[in-house]
Design a protein around this motif. Structure first.
Motif, PDB file in Angstrom:
ATOM      1  N   ALA A  27     -29.638  57.486-100.132  1.00  0.00           N
ATOM      2  CA  ALA A  27     -29.703  57.325-101.588  1.00  0.00           C
ATOM      3  C   ALA A  27     -28.825  56.197-101.791  1.00  0.00           C
ATOM      4  O   ALA A  27     -28.991  55.539-102.647  1.00  0.00           O
ATOM      5  N   ARG A  28     -27.552  56.156-101.177  1.00  0.00           N
ATOM      6  CA  ARG A  28     -26.697  54.979-101.319  1.00  0.00           C
ATOM      7  C   ARG A  28     -27.540  53.585-100.747  1.00  0.00           C
ATOM      8  O   ARG A  28     -27.244  52.609-101.622  1.00  0.00           O
ATOM      9  N   SER A  29     -28.199  53.658-100.019  1.00  0.00           N
ATOM     10  CA  SER A  29     -28.757  52.321 -99.352  1.00  0.00           C
ATOM     11  C   SER A  29     -29.921  51.951-100.428  1.00  0.00           C
ATOM     12  O   SER A  29     -30.044  50.673-100.927  1.00  0.00           O
ATOM     13  N   ILE A  30     -30.411  52.740-101.087  1.00  0.00           N
ATOM     14  CA  ILE A  30     -31.439  52.473-102.014  1.00  0.00           C
ATOM     15  C   ILE A  30     -30.940  52.196-103.185  1.00  0.00           C
ATOM     16  O   ILE A  30     -31.282  51.316-104.073  1.00  0.00           O
ATOM     17  N   THR A  31     -29.821  52.899-103.751  1.00  0.00           N
ATOM     18  CA  THR A  31     -29.105  52.504-104.986  1.00  0.00           C
ATOM     19  C   THR A  31     -28.480  50.958-104.750  1.00  0.00           C
ATOM     20  O   THR A  31     -28.555  50.319-105.950  1.00  0.00           O
ATOM     21  N   VAL A  32     -28.118  50.908-103.794  1.00  0.00           N
ATOM     22  CA  VAL A  32     -27.480  49.533-103.559  1.00  0.00           C
ATOM     23  C   VAL A  32     -28.443  48.363-103.429  1.00  0.00           C
ATOM     24  O   VAL A  32     -28.290  47.163-104.368  1.00  0.00           O
ATOM     25  N   ALA A  33     -29.671  48.695-103.089  1.00  0.00           N
ATOM     26  CA  ALA A  33     -30.714  47.635-103.346  1.00  0.00           C
ATOM     27  C   ALA A  33     -31.166  47.507-104.777  1.00  0.00           C
ATOM     28  O   ALA A  33     -31.592  46.498-105.203  1.00  0.00           O
TER      29      ALA A  33
ATOM     30  N   ASP B 213     -34.277  53.133-113.200  1.00  0.00           N
ATOM     31  CA  ASP B 213     -33.649  54.583-113.702  1.00  0.00           C
ATOM     32  C   ASP B 213     -33.062  55.146-112.579  1.00  0.00           C
ATOM     33  O   ASP B 213     -33.942  55.356-111.367  1.00  0.00           O
ATOM     34  N   PRO B 214     -31.908  55.654-112.720  1.00  0.00           N
ATOM     35  CA  PRO B 214     -31.359  56.483-111.538  1.00  0.00           C
ATOM     36  C   PRO B 214     -32.173  57.749-111.152  1.00  0.00           C
ATOM     37  O   PRO B 214     -32.123  58.011-109.956  1.00  0.00           O
ATOM     38  N   GLU B 215     -32.786  58.288-112.039  1.00  0.00           N
ATOM     39  CA  GLU B 215     -33.789  59.420-111.868  1.00  0.00           C
ATOM     40  C   GLU B 215     -34.840  59.200-110.709  1.00  0.00           C
ATOM     41  O   GLU B 215     -35.648  59.896-110.160  1.00  0.00           O
ATOM     42  N   ARG B 216     -35.356  57.882-111.168  1.00  0.00           N
ATOM     43  CA  ARG B 216     -36.366  57.319-110.353  1.00  0.00           C
ATOM     44  C   ARG B 216     -36.011  57.209-108.847  1.00  0.00           C
ATOM     45  O   ARG B 216     -36.714  57.368-107.811  1.00  0.00           O
ATOM     46  N   ILE B 217     -34.878  56.839-108.603  1.00  0.00           N
ATOM     47  CA  ILE B 217     -34.207  56.656-107.409  1.00  0.00           C
ATOM     48  C   ILE B 217     -34.058  57.933-106.760  1.00  0.00           C
ATOM     49  O   ILE B 217     -34.270  58.167-105.632  1.00  0.00           O
ATOM     50  N   GLU B 218     -33.845  59.090-107.561  1.00  0.00           N
ATOM     51  CA  GLU B 218     -33.486  60.056-106.889  1.00  0.00           C
ATOM     52  C   GLU B 218     -34.866  60.960-106.519  1.00  0.00           C
ATOM     53  O   GLU B 218     -35.226  61.665-105.465  1.00  0.00           O
ATOM     54  N   ARG B 219     -35.953  60.751-107.247  1.00  0.00           N
ATOM     55  CA  ARG B 219     -37.272  61.045-107.056  1.00  0.00           C
ATOM     56  C   ARG B 219     -37.636  60.303-105.748  1.00  0.00           C
ATOM     57  O   ARG B 219     -38.479  61.018-104.866  1.00  0.00           O
ATOM     58  N   VAL B 220     -37.499  58.942-105.515  1.00  0.00           N
ATOM     59  CA  VAL B 220     -37.673  58.356-104.365  1.00  0.00           C
ATOM     60  C   VAL B 220     -37.077  59.121-103.060  1.00  0.00           C
ATOM     61  O   VAL B 220     -37.701  59.351-101.903  1.00  0.00           O
ATOM     62  N   VAL B 221     -35.613  59.299-103.174  1.00  0.00           N
ATOM     63  CA  VAL B 221     -35.069  59.983-102.199  1.00  0.00           C
ATOM     64  C   VAL B 221     -35.559  61.265-101.828  1.00  0.00           C
ATOM     65  O   VAL B 221     -36.045  61.538-100.574  1.00  0.00           O
ATOM     66  N   ASN B 222     -35.931  62.068-102.900  1.00  0.00           N
ATOM     67  CA  ASN B 222     -36.218  63.445-102.544  1.00  0.00           C
ATOM     68  C   ASN B 222     -37.726  63.121-102.006  1.00  0.00           C
ATOM     69  O   ASN B 222     -38.144  64.218-101.135  1.00  0.00           O
ATOM     70  N   GLY B 223     -38.601  62.343-102.334  1.00  0.00           N
ATOM     71  CA  GLY B 223     -39.908  62.205-101.573  1.00  0.00           C
ATOM     72  C   GLY B 223     -39.777  61.784-100.424  1.00  0.00           C
ATOM     73  O   GLY B 223     -40.641  62.432 -99.306  1.00  0.00           O
ATOM     74  N   ILE B 224     -38.833  60.930 -99.649  1.00  0.00           N
ATOM     75  CA  ILE B 224     -38.691  60.424 -98.426  1.00  0.00           C
ATOM     76  C   ILE B 224     -38.230  61.674 -97.622  1.00  0.00           C
ATOM     77  O   ILE B 224     -38.700  61.961 -96.400  1.00  0.00           O
ATOM     78  N   VAL B 225     -37.265  62.392 -98.104  1.00  0.00           N
ATOM     79  CA  VAL B 225     -36.795  63.412 -97.410  1.00  0.00           C
ATOM     80  C   VAL B 225     -37.876  64.524 -97.267  1.00  0.00           C
ATOM     81  O   VAL B 225     -37.902  64.836 -96.198  1.00  0.00           O
ATOM     82  N   ARG B 226     -38.454  64.892 -98.203  1.00  0.00           N
ATOM     83  CA  ARG B 226     -39.672  65.925 -98.237  1.00  0.00           C
ATOM     84  C   ARG B 226     -40.675  65.378 -96.783  1.00  0.00           C
ATOM     85  O   ARG B 226     -41.049  66.262 -96.264  1.00  0.00           O
ATOM     86  N   ARG B 227     -40.956  64.190 -97.163  1.00  0.00           N
ATOM     87  CA  ARG B 227     -41.786  63.802 -96.042  1.00  0.00           C
ATOM     88  C   ARG B 227     -41.238  63.728 -94.511  1.00  0.00           C
ATOM     89  O   ARG B 227     -42.210  64.156 -93.757  1.00  0.00           O
TER      90      ARG B 227
END
Length: 155
Positions: free
Chosen positions: A67-73, A80-94
């Motif tokens: 999450a930090r690495s995506i947030t830094v980028a 929107d921070p919620e979109r970042i959270e959805r991306v992180v959740n999607g990657i973790v789920r995969r």
């Protein structure tokens, strides 16, 4: 839950609610010892993941590091921070549903690259510059020209 401020073992939950995407439970906690308040998140973890780095070292997967690495980028970008959270959740789920408990770091990097490419082009280039270890301006030029070329092929 231990208080992160004073280390007291017995904190109280004051409020619990699901996150916006229902992927976790957000809990507001209170420490009766020092009076501090803090937030915790409870998530389902399907399996313990281990990251296999390029040098062969094995480390536990750290969702917060992802999450930090995506947030830094995405810093100072209109994401929107919620979109970042959805991306992180999607990657973790995969990763968790892949069936593998050992994940190569390169696979995680490519998943992040794919997600950032769809999320924000500047964040994508920022992450790529670190991930692909750009050393000089020419590296950026080649990457951007490849990016422009693949974008024109899609049109």
């Amino acid at each position: 839950m231990r208080c992160p401020f004073c280390g007291h073992e017995d904190t109280q939950v004051k409020d619990s609610r699901p996150t916006d995407d229902n992927s976790a439970i957000r809990r507001r906690r209170y420490c009766p010892s020092c009076g501090s308040r803090f937030t915790t998140f409870e998530r389902v973890q399907l399996r313990e993941l281990t990251v296999v780095k390029k040098n062969g070292q094995r480390v536990a997967f750290d969702r917060d590091k992802l999450a930090r690495s995506i947030t830094v980028a995405c810093r100072k970008r209109p994401v929107d921070p919620e979109r970042i959270e959805r991306v992180v959740n999607g990657i973790v789920r995969r990763l968790e549903s892949s069936g593998e408990s050992e994940i190569p770091s390169t696979q995680i990097g490519e998943l992040v690259m794919d997600a950032l490419r769809a999320l924000d082009p500047v964040a994508y280039v920022r992450f790529a510059s670190v991930y692909r270890n750009f050393r000089e301006a020419r590296d950026f030029e080649e990457f951007i020209s490849d990016l422009a070329e693949t974008a024109s092929l899609k049109d």
